[in-house]
Scaffold this motif. Structure first.
Motif, mmCIF file in Angstrom:
data_model
loop_
_atom_site.group_PDB
_atom_site.id
_atom_site.type_symbol
_atom_site.label_atom_id
_atom_site.label_comp_id
_atom_site.label_asym_id
_atom_site.label_seq_id
_atom_site.Cartn_x
_atom_site.Cartn_y
_atom_site.Cartn_z
ATOM 1 N N LEU A 34 -6.376 -9.087 -0.394
ATOM 2 C CA LEU A 34 -4.987 -9.538 -0.292
ATOM 3 C C LEU A 34 -4.092 -8.378 0.152
ATOM 4 N N ALA A 35 -4.357 -7.194 -0.356
ATOM 5 C CA ALA A 35 -3.578 -6.009 0.055
ATOM 6 C C ALA A 35 -3.695 -5.786 1.561
ATOM 7 N N LYS A 36 -4.890 -5.956 2.094
ATOM 8 C CA LYS A 36 -5.097 -5.774 3.556
ATOM 9 C C LYS A 36 -4.297 -6.816 4.337
ATOM 10 N N LYS A 37 -4.322 -8.044 3.829
ATOM 11 C CA LYS A 37 -3.580 -9.133 4.487
ATOM 12 C C LYS A 37 -2.071 -8.851 4.441
ATOM 13 N N GLN A 38 -1.584 -8.432 3.276
ATOM 14 C CA GLN A 38 -0.156 -8.124 3.130
ATOM 15 C C GLN A 38 0.238 -6.964 4.045
ATOM 16 N N HIS A 39 -0.650 -6.000 4.183
ATOM 17 C CA HIS A 39 -0.365 -4.855 5.054
ATOM 18 C C HIS A 39 -0.250 -5.305 6.515
ATOM 19 N N ARG A 40 -1.149 -6.210 6.925
ATOM 20 C CA ARG A 40 -1.080 -6.725 8.314
ATOM 21 C C ARG A 40 0.245 -7.442 8.555
ATOM 22 N N GLU A 41 0.686 -8.208 7.568
ATOM 23 C CA GLU A 41 1.966 -8.923 7.684
ATOM 24 C C GLU A 41 3.126 -7.928 7.781
ATOM 25 N N TYR A 42 3.065 -6.891 6.976
ATOM 26 C CA TYR A 42 4.083 -5.825 6.976
ATOM 27 C C TYR A 42 4.178 -5.179 8.371
ATOM 28 N N VAL A 43 3.018 -4.859 8.941
ATOM 29 C CA VAL A 43 2.980 -4.236 10.280
ATOM 30 C C VAL A 43 3.551 -5.195 11.322
ATOM 31 N N THR A 239 12.188 -10.418 4.162
ATOM 32 C CA THR A 239 11.347 -10.172 2.982
ATOM 33 C C THR A 239 9.862 -10.205 3.332
ATOM 34 N N VAL A 240 9.090 -9.465 2.536
ATOM 35 C CA VAL A 240 7.645 -9.396 2.719
ATOM 36 C C VAL A 240 6.997 -9.331 1.336
ATOM 37 N N ASN A 241 5.867 -10.010 1.211
ATOM 38 C CA ASN A 241 5.141 -9.991 -0.066
ATOM 39 C C ASN A 241 4.306 -8.705 -0.144
ATOM 40 N N VAL A 242 4.629 -7.851 -1.109
ATOM 41 C CA VAL A 242 3.884 -6.596 -1.296
ATOM 42 C C VAL A 242 3.385 -6.491 -2.743
ATOM 43 N N SER A 243 2.982 -7.631 -3.311
ATOM 44 C CA SER A 243 2.566 -7.661 -4.727
ATOM 45 C C SER A 243 1.450 -6.668 -5.024
ATOM 46 N N GLU A 244 0.493 -6.522 -4.100
ATOM 47 C CA GLU A 244 -0.654 -5.646 -4.372
ATOM 48 C C GLU A 244 -0.271 -4.164 -4.279
ATOM 49 N N PHE A 245 0.825 -3.875 -3.565
ATOM 50 C CA PHE A 245 1.286 -2.485 -3.485
ATOM 51 C C PHE A 245 2.217 -2.165 -4.657
ATOM 52 N N TRP A 246 2.902 -3.181 -5.160
ATOM 53 C CA TRP A 246 3.652 -3.031 -6.411
ATOM 54 C C TRP A 246 2.707 -2.618 -7.535
ATOM 55 N N LYS A 247 1.535 -3.254 -7.569
ATOM 56 C CA LYS A 247 0.546 -2.915 -8.617
ATOM 57 C C LYS A 247 0.086 -1.462 -8.498
ATOM 58 N N GLY A 248 0.156 -0.914 -7.290
ATOM 59 C CA GLY A 248 -0.258 0.478 -7.058
ATOM 60 C C GLY A 248 0.895 1.460 -7.107
ATOM 61 N N ASP A 249 2.026 1.040 -7.709
ATOM 62 C CA ASP A 249 3.228 1.899 -7.806
ATOM 63 C C ASP A 249 3.801 2.255 -6.439
ATOM 64 N N GLY A 250 3.591 1.378 -5.453
ATOM 65 C CA GLY A 250 4.152 1.631 -4.122
ATOM 66 C C GLY A 250 5.074 0.506 -3.707
ATOM 67 N N GLY A 251 5.761 0.701 -2.585
ATOM 68 C CA GLY A 251 6.697 -0.322 -2.128
ATOM 69 C C GLY A 251 6.846 -0.312 -0.619
ATOM 70 N N VAL A 252 7.908 -0.935 -0.168
ATOM 71 C CA VAL A 252 8.134 -1.177 1.259
ATOM 72 C C VAL A 252 8.299 0.126 2.050
ATOM 73 N N THR A 253 8.973 1.129 1.462
ATOM 74 C CA THR A 253 9.144 2.388 2.206
ATOM 75 C C THR A 253 7.844 3.187 2.241
ATOM 76 N N CYS A 254 7.073 3.114 1.163
ATOM 77 C CA CYS A 254 5.879 3.968 1.008
ATOM 78 C C CYS A 254 4.824 3.715 2.077
#
Length: 263
Positions: A34-43, A239-254
């Motif tokens: 899911l993190a990989k999928k969210q990252h692709r959406e972010y890009v 907006t973008v779903n970054v739930s899996e990066f929230w779990k890793g203490d990261g966010g949209v800027t990181c």
């Protein structure tokens, strides 16, 4: 144009991302696919907003390497790239592969040297000649002094923080001398002369937002009060779903390393 940057580096999460350094109680439920999928959406969102994206391969040896912002501070005007020295020892070495990419891009490489520590997530860049740097668990006074010496024409303001890892978890610059801030974790008195938009206390995570220029702001989905507040101030939230990066203490800027046009 009020774009702080129009080129970024990103690095997708590897399989090792589930072992990242995180204090989040939900860290053990990270879903790497899911993190990989969210990252692709972010890009995809970055590209749709006219940001040029340099995409690297995952770096399995470093579980946190998706949080590429922390590795360096990059200035286009000065042609300088300052490689971080991580305050988090397990991440030291991540900056080396980024250094190679930045050298290929033509930047002069400088480094934060021991005993200095500095992570990119503590560096808030504005377009008015001021850079705010969090004095944090990850960035120390010696690291800030070294940064000052690399960018002598800029005013560097040190902002002590203790309730969050990085300054950019509690403050974001939105162009036009406007700052989004969470006063419960960052002292507003350091930001005199700026218009401050206070982010609701129960939506602190939304303050890790990324200004894309021309009033467009990328923020994590699920924070309706913050979205509404930004709209009222004339911004266009994306907006973008970054739930899996929230779990890793990261966010949209990181998740991106910007090449700042103003440094």
């Amino acid at each position: 144009m009020d774009w702080l940057f129009d080129v970024v580096i990103v690095r997708p999460p590897g399989e090792s991302y589930k072992n990242c350094v995180s204090t989040n109680p939900e860290r053990l439920s990270i879903d790497v696919n899911l993190a990989k999928k969210q990252h692709r959406e972010y890009v995809k969102i970055l590209k749709e907003n006219w940001i040029e994206v340099i995409e690297l391969e995952p770096l399995e040896r470093y579980p946190d390497s998706v949080f590429v912002q922390d590795t360096a501070v990059v200035g286009v005007k000065s042609n300088l790239a300052i490689l971080s020295r991580f305050g988090e020892p397990s991440r030291r070495g991540e900056e080396e592969s980024i250094g190679k990419v930045l050298r290929k891009e033509g930047f002069e490489i400088k480094r934060i040297e021991e005993p200095g520590t500095l992570e990119g997530g503590d560096v808030l860049v504005t377009d008015v000649g001021i850079v705010f740097v969090g004095l944090s668990q990850r960035t120390n006074i010696e690291g800030i002094k070294q940064l000052v010496n690399f960018f002598l024409k800029l005013k560097v303001v040190s902002v002590p923080i203790s309730k969050i890892f990085h300054l950019l978890s509690g403050v974001s610059y939105l162009g036009s001398k406007t700052i989004a801030i969470s006063p419960q974790v960052v002292d507003v008195s350091y930001f005199g002369g700026f218009k401050l938009i206070q982010i609701p206390e129960d939506e602190l995570y939304a303050n890790n937002m990324l200004y894309l220029g021309e009033k467009r702001v990328l923020l994590p989905e699920g924070y309706p009060k913050t979205e509404e507040k930004l709209r009222r101030e004339g911004f266009k939230p994306i907006t973008v779903n970054v739930s899996e990066f929230w779990k890793g203490d990261g966010g949209v800027t990181c998740l991106n390393l910007p090449f700042y046009n103003v440094l």
